[in-house]
Design a protein around this motif. Structure first.
Motif, PDB file in Angstrom:
ATOM      1  N   MET A   1       0.813  -1.203   0.000  1.00 49.94           N
ATOM      2  CA  MET A   1       0.000   0.000   0.000  1.00 49.94           C
ATOM      3  C   MET A   1       0.857   1.268   0.000  1.00 49.94           C
ATOM      4  O   MET A   1       0.332   2.336  -0.172  1.00 49.94           O
ATOM      5  N   GLU A   2       2.150   1.102   0.207  1.00 41.43           N
ATOM      6  CA  GLU A   2       3.030   2.269   0.224  1.00 41.43           C
ATOM      7  C   GLU A   2       3.029   2.988  -1.123  1.00 41.43           C
ATOM      8  O   GLU A   2       3.065   4.198  -1.188  1.00 41.43           O
ATOM      9  N   TRP A   3       2.959   2.240  -2.217  1.00 39.18           N
ATOM     10  CA  TRP A   3       2.980   2.850  -3.539  1.00 39.18           C
ATOM     11  C   TRP A   3       1.723   3.678  -3.781  1.00 39.18           C
ATOM     12  O   TRP A   3       1.760   4.654  -4.511  1.00 39.18           O
ATOM     13  N   VAL A   4       0.601   3.324  -3.146  1.00 41.73           N
ATOM     14  CA  VAL A   4      -0.625   4.107  -3.305  1.00 41.73           C
ATOM     15  C   VAL A   4      -0.458   5.467  -2.645  1.00 41.73           C
ATOM     16  O   VAL A   4      -0.888   6.479  -3.176  1.00 41.73           O
ATOM     17  N   ARG A   5       0.202   5.477  -1.477  1.00 38.84           N
ATOM     18  CA  ARG A   5       0.420   6.755  -0.793  1.00 38.84           C
ATOM     19  C   ARG A   5       1.350   7.668  -1.578  1.00 38.84           C
ATOM     20  O   ARG A   5       1.331   8.875  -1.390  1.00 38.84           O
ATOM     21  N   SER A   6       2.173   7.104  -2.466  1.00 37.55           N
ATOM     22  CA  SER A   6       3.075   7.931  -3.256  1.00 37.55           C
ATOM     23  C   SER A   6       2.364   8.578  -4.451  1.00 37.55           C
ATOM     24  O   SER A   6       2.913   9.476  -5.073  1.00 37.55           O
ATOM     25  N   LEU A   7       1.150   8.134  -4.767  1.00 36.59           N
ATOM     26  CA  LEU A   7       0.392   8.697  -5.884  1.00 36.59           C
ATOM     27  C   LEU A   7      -0.230  10.039  -5.498  1.00 36.59           C
ATOM     28  O   LEU A   7      -0.491  10.284  -4.324  1.00 36.59           O
ATOM     29  N   PRO A   8      -0.521  10.889  -6.485  1.00 38.46           N
ATOM     30  CA  PRO A   8      -1.324  12.087  -6.194  1.00 38.46           C
ATOM     31  C   PRO A   8      -2.707  11.660  -5.691  1.00 38.46           C
ATOM     32  O   PRO A   8      -3.133  10.512  -5.886  1.00 38.46           O
ATOM     33  N   LEU A   9      -3.426  12.581  -5.079  1.00 36.47           N
ATOM     34  CA  LEU A   9      -4.676  12.241  -4.379  1.00 36.47           C
ATOM     35  C   LEU A   9      -5.716  11.575  -5.277  1.00 36.47           C
ATOM     36  O   LEU A   9      -6.229  10.503  -4.949  1.00 36.47           O
ATOM     37  N   ALA A  12      -4.823   8.074  -6.401  1.00 41.85           N
ATOM     38  CA  ALA A  12      -4.852   7.187  -5.233  1.00 41.85           C
ATOM     39  C   ALA A  12      -6.287   6.816  -4.884  1.00 41.85           C
ATOM     40  O   ALA A  12      -6.589   5.643  -4.630  1.00 41.85           O
ATOM     41  N   VAL A  13      -7.183   7.797  -4.892  1.00 37.50           N
ATOM     42  CA  VAL A  13      -8.592   7.521  -4.625  1.00 37.50           C
ATOM     43  C   VAL A  13      -9.140   6.576  -5.693  1.00 37.50           C
ATOM     44  O   VAL A  13      -9.857   5.620  -5.387  1.00 37.50           O
ATOM     45  N   GLY A  14      -8.787   6.806  -6.939  1.00 37.08           N
ATOM     46  CA  GLY A  14      -9.257   5.945  -8.029  1.00 37.08           C
ATOM     47  C   GLY A  14      -8.805   4.508  -7.883  1.00 37.08           C
ATOM     48  O   GLY A  14      -9.597   3.571  -8.046  1.00 37.08           O
ATOM     49  N   VAL A  15      -7.530   4.315  -7.568  1.00 35.79           N
ATOM     50  CA  VAL A  15      -7.003   2.964  -7.392  1.00 35.79           C
ATOM     51  C   VAL A  15      -7.698   2.278  -6.214  1.00 35.79           C
ATOM     52  O   VAL A  15      -8.134   1.125  -6.325  1.00 35.79           O
ATOM     53  N   LEU A  16      -7.803   2.976  -5.100  1.00 35.79           N
ATOM     54  CA  LEU A  16      -8.450   2.383  -3.928  1.00 35.79           C
ATOM     55  C   LEU A  16      -9.929   2.104  -4.189  1.00 35.79           C
ATOM     56  O   LEU A  16     -10.469   1.107  -3.698  1.00 35.79           O
ATOM     57  N   TYR A  17     -10.581   2.950  -4.964  1.00 35.44           N
ATOM     58  CA  TYR A  17     -11.996   2.754  -5.293  1.00 35.44           C
ATOM     59  C   TYR A  17     -12.182   1.473  -6.108  1.00 35.44           C
ATOM     60  O   TYR A  17     -13.075   0.674  -5.829  1.00 35.44           O
ATOM     61  N   TYR A 109      -9.164   6.412   3.107  1.00 36.31           N
ATOM     62  CA  TYR A 109      -7.872   5.729   3.092  1.00 36.31           C
ATOM     63  C   TYR A 109      -6.828   6.483   2.287  1.00 36.31           C
ATOM     64  O   TYR A 109      -5.644   6.431   2.616  1.00 36.31           O
ATOM     65  N   ALA A 110      -7.218   7.192   1.244  1.00 37.17           N
ATOM     66  CA  ALA A 110      -6.248   7.926   0.438  1.00 37.17           C
ATOM     67  C   ALA A 110      -5.765   9.188   1.144  1.00 37.17           C
ATOM     68  O   ALA A 110      -4.680   9.679   0.849  1.00 37.17           O
TER      69      ALA A 110
END
Length: 178
Positions: A1-9, A12-17, A109-110
């Motif tokens: 999940m660290e790579w998701v936190r490195s994404l712009p907001l 990151a929301v899109g990936v988590l969604y 989460y994002a």
């Protein structure tokens, strides 16, 4: 999940969604399939009983808000999605709940969710009562903010003469007192 936190907001929301839609949707689908398999034999008699039918109707009618809100919890969301599938909640009720709850989960989460969740869990391990108190305080604050906004909106709606912020000139006919 660290790579998701490195994404712009927004990414990151899109990936988590997408992740939550797939995970929760799969949980619902597996549970729904399990129900159709269990609908045979002795289990079918139990599922056809008036008490189970009544309970299923209640869950199907009122379960969508529970499914949506379950995404703001830890651990309960899987149970809520499985229960929706096991009770045969119609897709027309389940999918909007999944979309709304999943988006809320992705945004939380994002943004602050992972860090705040980790801190709260650490507090819970040290002092469960303190963690519950913090959670209760957050709930109270959210309720106070929501109620105060509603109260202000209600007062504004009840005010028959809204204040006009523009200054009026003396030659303005509406500025004359009858």
């Amino acid at each position: 999940m660290e790579w998701v936190r490195s994404l712009p907001l927004l990414p990151a929301v899109g990936v988590l969604y997408v992740v939550i839609l797939c995970r929760a949707g799969a949980t619902y689908a597996i549970a729904r399939g399990t129900r159709s398999v269990a609908d045979r034999g002795r289990v079918a008699e139990l599922l056809a009983s008036p008490r189970v039918r009544r309970a299923t109707g209640i869950v199907n009618s009122w379960g969508a808000p529970v499914v949506a809100l379950s995404f703001l919890t830890v651990g309960f969301q899987t149970a809520a999605n499985a229960a929706a599938g096991l009770t045969g909640m119609p897709l027309r009720r389940y999918l909007p709940a999944l979309a709304i709850g999943g988006l809320a989960w992705a945004v939380v989460y994002a943004t602050i969710g992972l860090v705040a969740l980790a801190a709260w869990f650490e507090l819970f391990l040290r002092s469960p009562w303190a963690a519950v108190a913090v959670l209760a305080l957050i709930v109270v604050l959210v309720v106070v903010v929501v109620l105060s906004r509603r109260s202000r909106a209600h007062r504004r709606a009840q005010d028959p003469t809204p204040a006009d912020p523009r200054p009026r000139r003396s030659d303005d006919p509406s500025a004359r007192i009858p």
